[in-house]
Design a protein around this motif. Sequence first.
Motif, PDB file in Angstrom:
ATOM      1  N   UNK A   1     172.168  51.597  47.388  1.00  0.00           N
ATOM      2  CA  UNK A   1     172.367  51.476  45.948  1.00  0.00           C
ATOM      3  C   UNK A   1     173.151  52.694  45.498  1.00  0.00           C
ATOM      4  N   UNK A   2     174.239  52.476  44.803  1.00  0.00           N
ATOM      5  CA  UNK A   2     175.003  53.583  44.244  1.00  0.00           C
ATOM      6  C   UNK A   2     175.146  53.375  42.749  1.00  0.00           C
ATOM      7  N   UNK A   3     175.216  54.469  42.031  1.00  0.00           N
ATOM      8  CA  UNK A   3     175.350  54.399  40.577  1.00  0.00           C
ATOM      9  C   UNK A   3     176.130  55.602  40.083  1.00  0.00           C
ATOM     10  N   UNK A   4     176.798  55.416  38.959  1.00  0.00           N
ATOM     11  CA  UNK A   4     177.547  56.499  38.327  1.00  0.00           C
ATOM     12  C   UNK A   4     177.144  56.600  36.862  1.00  0.00           C
ATOM     13  N   UNK A   5     177.233  57.804  36.367  1.00  0.00           N
ATOM     14  CA  UNK A   5     176.938  58.048  34.958  1.00  0.00           C
ATOM     15  C   UNK A   5     178.211  57.781  34.157  1.00  0.00           C
ATOM     16  N   UNK A   6     178.120  56.891  33.179  1.00  0.00           N
ATOM     17  CA  UNK A   6     179.287  56.590  32.345  1.00  0.00           C
ATOM     18  C   UNK A   6     179.142  57.165  30.943  1.00  0.00           C
ATOM     19  N   UNK A   7     177.999  57.752  30.641  1.00  0.00           N
ATOM     20  CA  UNK A   7     177.776  58.397  29.348  1.00  0.00           C
ATOM     21  C   UNK A   7     177.411  59.849  29.625  1.00  0.00           C
ATOM     22  N   UNK A   8     178.259  60.800  29.230  1.00  0.00           N
ATOM     23  CA  UNK A   8     177.966  62.209  29.517  1.00  0.00           C
ATOM     24  C   UNK A   8     176.674  62.712  28.889  1.00  0.00           C
ATOM     25  N   UNK A   9     176.156  61.993  27.898  1.00  0.00           N
ATOM     26  CA  UNK A   9     174.903  62.387  27.270  1.00  0.00           C
ATOM     27  C   UNK A   9     173.667  61.882  28.006  1.00  0.00           C
ATOM     28  N   UNK A  10     173.871  61.035  29.015  1.00  0.00           N
ATOM     29  CA  UNK A  10     172.736  60.504  29.793  1.00  0.00           C
ATOM     30  C   UNK A  10     172.199  61.587  30.726  1.00  0.00           C
ATOM     31  N   UNK A  11     170.972  61.384  31.159  1.00  0.00           N
ATOM     32  CA  UNK A  11     170.349  62.328  32.094  1.00  0.00           C
ATOM     33  C   UNK A  11     171.196  62.449  33.358  1.00  0.00           C
ATOM     34  N   UNK A  12     171.165  63.607  34.015  1.00  0.00           N
ATOM     35  CA  UNK A  12     171.943  63.782  35.247  1.00  0.00           C
ATOM     36  C   UNK A  12     171.382  62.943  36.402  1.00  0.00           C
ATOM     37  N   UNK A  13     172.178  62.815  37.431  1.00  0.00           N
ATOM     38  CA  UNK A  13     171.821  61.994  38.579  1.00  0.00           C
ATOM     39  C   UNK A  13     170.519  62.395  39.245  1.00  0.00           C
ATOM     40  N   UNK A  14     170.258  63.690  39.322  1.00  0.00           N
ATOM     41  CA  UNK A  14     169.038  64.155  39.977  1.00  0.00           C
ATOM     42  C   UNK A  14     167.794  63.628  39.248  1.00  0.00           C
ATOM     43  N   UNK A  15     167.838  63.599  37.936  1.00  0.00           N
ATOM     44  CA  UNK A  15     166.732  63.081  37.137  1.00  0.00           C
ATOM     45  C   UNK A  15     166.680  61.562  37.205  1.00  0.00           C
ATOM     46  N   UNK A  16     167.824  60.938  37.130  1.00  0.00           N
ATOM     47  CA  UNK A  16     167.888  59.479  37.097  1.00  0.00           C
ATOM     48  C   UNK A  16     167.409  58.863  38.401  1.00  0.00           C
ATOM     49  N   UNK A  17     167.776  59.439  39.528  1.00  0.00           N
ATOM     50  CA  UNK A  17     167.328  58.865  40.797  1.00  0.00           C
ATOM     51  C   UNK A  17     165.809  58.954  40.931  1.00  0.00           C
ATOM     52  N   UNK A  18     165.204  59.989  40.385  1.00  0.00           N
ATOM     53  CA  UNK A  18     163.739  60.087  40.389  1.00  0.00           C
ATOM     54  C   UNK A  18     163.149  58.980  39.517  1.00  0.00           C
ATOM     55  N   UNK A  19     163.772  58.712  38.391  1.00  0.00           N
ATOM     56  CA  UNK A  19     163.306  57.614  37.530  1.00  0.00           C
ATOM     57  C   UNK A  19     163.384  56.280  38.272  1.00  0.00           C
TER      58      UNK A  19
END
Length: 84
Positions: A11-29
Motif C-alpha cells: 500500500x502506498x500513499x501520498x499527502x496531497x494537502x500540506x496541512x494534513x498530518x505527516x506520513x509518520x503519523x498517518x501510517x500509525x493511524x
Amino acid sequence: MNDRHDPQVVITAVRHDPGAAPGQTTVIRVLSMLPAHWLCAPVADRDSFELRVRPHGAEDAEAVSARVAAVFKDPALRGWRRTG
C-alpha cells in the motif's frame, strides 16, 4: 501483490494537502485501523508512506485491499491519497 500463496499487498500513499498530518503519523493511524493479526511493515517519510501487509489465515489480497479502501475513507486520513 504476489500470488495467492503469498498474499502480500503493498500500500502506498501520498499527502496531497500540506496541512494534513505527516506520513509518520498517518501510517500509525492506518496501522491502528487494520486487524492486529496482520503482519505489517511500514516505511514513512513526511509526504508519503509504504506499508507492506501480509494477512493471516484465509484472508487474501482482495480482502486486504477492501479493508484498506475502507480505512482511507476515515476522516483521520483526510489530505492523503492512496497511490497503490
